[in-house]
Scaffold this motif. Structure first.
Motif, PDB file in Angstrom:
ATOM      1  N   THR A  36       0.814  -1.213   0.000  1.00  0.00           N
ATOM      2  CA  THR A  36       0.000   0.000   0.000  1.00  0.00           C
ATOM      3  C   THR A  36       0.847   1.262   0.000  1.00  0.00           C
ATOM      4  O   THR A  36       0.475   2.273  -0.604  1.00  0.00           O
ATOM      5  CB  THR A  36      -0.954   0.010   1.220  1.00  0.00           C
ATOM      6  OG1 THR A  36      -0.178  -0.130   2.418  1.00  0.00           O
ATOM      7  CG2 THR A  36      -1.963  -1.119   1.135  1.00  0.00           C
ATOM      8  N   VAL A  37       1.994   1.220   0.659  1.00  0.00           N
ATOM      9  CA  VAL A  37       2.899   2.378   0.676  1.00  0.00           C
ATOM     10  C   VAL A  37       3.476   2.595  -0.718  1.00  0.00           C
ATOM     11  O   VAL A  37       3.564   3.734  -1.203  1.00  0.00           O
ATOM     12  CB  VAL A  37       4.020   2.176   1.708  1.00  0.00           C
ATOM     13  CG1 VAL A  37       5.049   3.305   1.615  1.00  0.00           C
ATOM     14  CG2 VAL A  37       3.435   2.112   3.118  1.00  0.00           C
ATOM     15  N   ARG A  38       3.871   1.517  -1.370  1.00  0.00           N
ATOM     16  CA  ARG A  38       4.433   1.640  -2.723  1.00  0.00           C
ATOM     17  C   ARG A  38       3.398   2.173  -3.702  1.00  0.00           C
ATOM     18  O   ARG A  38       3.690   3.051  -4.529  1.00  0.00           O
ATOM     19  CB  ARG A  38       4.957   0.285  -3.189  1.00  0.00           C
ATOM     20  CG  ARG A  38       6.252  -0.144  -2.508  1.00  0.00           C
ATOM     21  CD  ARG A  38       6.681  -1.520  -2.982  1.00  0.00           C
ATOM     22  NE  ARG A  38       6.221  -2.577  -2.087  1.00  0.00           N
ATOM     23  CZ  ARG A  38       6.133  -3.860  -2.416  1.00  0.00           C
ATOM     24  NH1 ARG A  38       6.427  -4.238  -3.649  1.00  0.00           N
ATOM     25  NH2 ARG A  38       5.740  -4.754  -1.535  1.00  0.00           N
ATOM     26  N   LEU A  39       2.188   1.639  -3.622  1.00  0.00           N
ATOM     27  CA  LEU A  39       1.124   2.137  -4.499  1.00  0.00           C
ATOM     28  C   LEU A  39       0.833   3.602  -4.226  1.00  0.00           C
ATOM     29  O   LEU A  39       0.591   4.385  -5.154  1.00  0.00           O
ATOM     30  CB  LEU A  39      -0.149   1.316  -4.307  1.00  0.00           C
ATOM     31  CG  LEU A  39      -0.140  -0.115  -4.837  1.00  0.00           C
ATOM     32  CD1 LEU A  39      -1.462  -0.799  -4.510  1.00  0.00           C
ATOM     33  CD2 LEU A  39       0.110  -0.141  -6.343  1.00  0.00           C
ATOM     34  N   GLY A  40       0.856   3.984  -2.962  1.00  0.00           N
ATOM     35  CA  GLY A  40       0.600   5.375  -2.602  1.00  0.00           C
ATOM     36  C   GLY A  40       1.627   6.317  -3.196  1.00  0.00           C
ATOM     37  O   GLY A  40       1.277   7.388  -3.706  1.00  0.00           O
ATOM     38  N   ARG A  41       2.898   5.921  -3.169  1.00  0.00           N
ATOM     39  CA  ARG A  41       3.940   6.776  -3.749  1.00  0.00           C
ATOM     40  C   ARG A  41       3.781   6.883  -5.259  1.00  0.00           C
ATOM     41  O   ARG A  41       3.964   7.952  -5.845  1.00  0.00           O
ATOM     42  CB  ARG A  41       5.326   6.241  -3.388  1.00  0.00           C
ATOM     43  CG  ARG A  41       5.719   6.501  -1.932  1.00  0.00           C
ATOM     44  CD  ARG A  41       7.208   6.326  -1.722  1.00  0.00           C
ATOM     45  NE  ARG A  41       7.611   4.933  -1.818  1.00  0.00           N
ATOM     46  CZ  ARG A  41       7.916   4.159  -0.780  1.00  0.00           C
ATOM     47  NH1 ARG A  41       7.832   4.657   0.448  1.00  0.00           N
ATOM     48  NH2 ARG A  41       8.287   2.903  -0.942  1.00  0.00           N
ATOM     49  N   GLY A  42       3.423   5.772  -5.911  1.00  0.00           N
ATOM     50  CA  GLY A  42       3.180   5.818  -7.351  1.00  0.00           C
ATOM     51  C   GLY A  42       2.007   6.717  -7.689  1.00  0.00           C
ATOM     52  O   GLY A  42       2.054   7.500  -8.650  1.00  0.00           O
ATOM     53  N   LEU A  43       0.952   6.624  -6.920  1.00  0.00           N
ATOM     54  CA  LEU A  43      -0.219   7.468  -7.149  1.00  0.00           C
ATOM     55  C   LEU A  43       0.090   8.943  -6.890  1.00  0.00           C
ATOM     56  O   LEU A  43      -0.472   9.824  -7.559  1.00  0.00           O
ATOM     57  CB  LEU A  43      -1.382   7.013  -6.275  1.00  0.00           C
ATOM     58  CG  LEU A  43      -2.099   5.744  -6.746  1.00  0.00           C
ATOM     59  CD1 LEU A  43      -3.052   5.243  -5.666  1.00  0.00           C
ATOM     60  CD2 LEU A  43      -2.860   6.001  -8.051  1.00  0.00           C
ATOM     61  N   ASP A  44       0.956   9.209  -5.932  1.00  0.00           N
ATOM     62  CA  ASP A  44       1.356  10.601  -5.698  1.00  0.00           C
ATOM     63  C   ASP A  44       1.958  11.199  -6.965  1.00  0.00           C
ATOM     64  O   ASP A  44       1.656  12.342  -7.339  1.00  0.00           O
ATOM     65  CB  ASP A  44       2.375  10.682  -4.555  1.00  0.00           C
ATOM     66  CG  ASP A  44       1.724  10.622  -3.184  1.00  0.00           C
ATOM     67  OD1 ASP A  44       0.506  10.901  -3.091  1.00  0.00           O
ATOM     68  OD2 ASP A  44       2.425  10.276  -2.209  1.00  0.00           O
ATOM     69  N   ARG A  45       2.822  10.434  -7.639  1.00  0.00           N
ATOM     70  CA  ARG A  45       3.435  10.933  -8.873  1.00  0.00           C
ATOM     71  C   ARG A  45       2.396  11.047  -9.986  1.00  0.00           C
ATOM     72  O   ARG A  45       2.383  12.024 -10.747  1.00  0.00           O
ATOM     73  CB  ARG A  45       4.582  10.005  -9.289  1.00  0.00           C
ATOM     74  CG  ARG A  45       5.819  10.139  -8.421  1.00  0.00           C
ATOM     75  CD  ARG A  45       6.989   9.344  -8.989  1.00  0.00           C
ATOM     76  NE  ARG A  45       6.816   7.921  -8.781  1.00  0.00           N
ATOM     77  CZ  ARG A  45       7.267   7.254  -7.718  1.00  0.00           C
ATOM     78  NH1 ARG A  45       7.891   7.909  -6.748  1.00  0.00           N
ATOM     79  NH2 ARG A  45       7.095   5.955  -7.602  1.00  0.00           N
TER      80      ARG A  45
END
Length: 286
Positions: free
Chosen positions: A135-144
């Motif tokens: 979920t943290v990795r997906l969140g960082r990708g979505l931030d970009r």
């Protein structure tokens, strides 16, 4: 007589300068193209030879990238059919012949080049070190991803979704490549080399949902706040995986492995605590 002899050569000299510039007419428009805002101001104060010297320091790729950047800035806020080559030339501080020199196919070729540039940026959004909670990795990708949408604002549709007179099989292929690249990145995070049809479909469905939610977010005046939209989309991914796990053993294994890395304080923990009371009310279905 002295002043007359000093004045008379002046007119031929100017004529000679123009005549000398004439054979290089195809290159002349490029002499006015700045490399940035500050050089542009300097170029306007400089003489023509100085501007030609500044141009020659730019490589073909640098000049092309400059025009694409100008076009991308325009396409980011206006549909392709509303942007002319003159608009691009003005934004780049250049001229229409210069744009045609680098993009002889006209606006369609320039649009595709701008779209390709945007696609290259979007394809890297979910490129993230494969460690830590999913979920943290997906969140960082979505931030970009959402930052890209936010910066392009209303032009996100023109840049990524097509739906204009500039829409062709080539532009559609570029857009689809972005979706496939994003899906491949997600599958890497799931550590799945050969995904089942349902798992791959689930991931592609989520990518489509992210696009749709982004467009609706723009329509709604960028509400809810970006961070809330990001968290909701991450929850959506976990929920899709859970639903797919009910009928696909591979997805079930992947979800178990992913949840093992999550913490009670993290987003997956918050989602579980929010959903369990609702599911508990449906115990009669068990």
């Amino acid at each position: 007589m002295t002043s007359g002899s000093g004045t008379a050569p002046a007119q031929p000299a100017a004529t000679t300068t123009r005549a000398a510039a004439s054979p290089a007419a195809p290159d002349t428009p490029t002499s006015d193209t700045p490399t940035s805002d500050t050089p542009a101001a300097a170029a306007r104060r400089a003489t023509r030879p100085a501007r030609r010297g500044a141009y020659r320091r730019l490589s073909v790729e640098e000049r092309r990238a400059q025009l694409i950047a100008a076009a991308l800035g325009l396409f980011a806020h206006r549909a392709p059919e509303d942007v002319s080559l003159d608009d691009v030339a003005t934004a780049a501080g250049a001229s229409r012949p210069l744009v045609y020199r680098y993009f002889p196919g006209g606006k369609q070729q320039l649009y595709e080049a701008a779209l390709r540039s945007a696609a290259d940026e979007l394809e890297l959004c979910f490129a993230e070190p494969r460690s830590g909670p999913l979920t943290v990795r997906l969140g960082r990708g979505l931030d970009r991803y959402l930052a890209f949408v936010d910066e392009r604002d209303a032009g996100f549709s023109a840049l990524l979704q097509g739906g204009s007179v500039a829409d062709t099989s080539r532009t559609n292929a570029i857009v689809d490549e972005v979706r496939r690249a994003a899906a491949d990145q997600i599958l890497l995070h799931l550590e799945v080399a050969e995904p089942s049809p349902r798992l791959r479909m689930m991931v592609r469905t989520w990518i489509t949902a992210v696009e749709a939610a982004s467009l609706m977010w723009l329509d709604e005046g960028k509400q809810p706040p970006m961070a809330q939209l990001r968290d909701w989309l991450v929850d959506h991914f976990v929920a899709l995986m859970a639903a797919t796990s009910a009928s696909d053993p591979q997805t079930a294994r992947v979800l178990r492995a992913a949840l093992a890395l999550e913490t009670a304080e993290g987003q997956a923990g918050a989602l579980a605590r929010g959903v369990m009371p609702v599911l508990g009310d449906a115990s009669h279905l068990l």
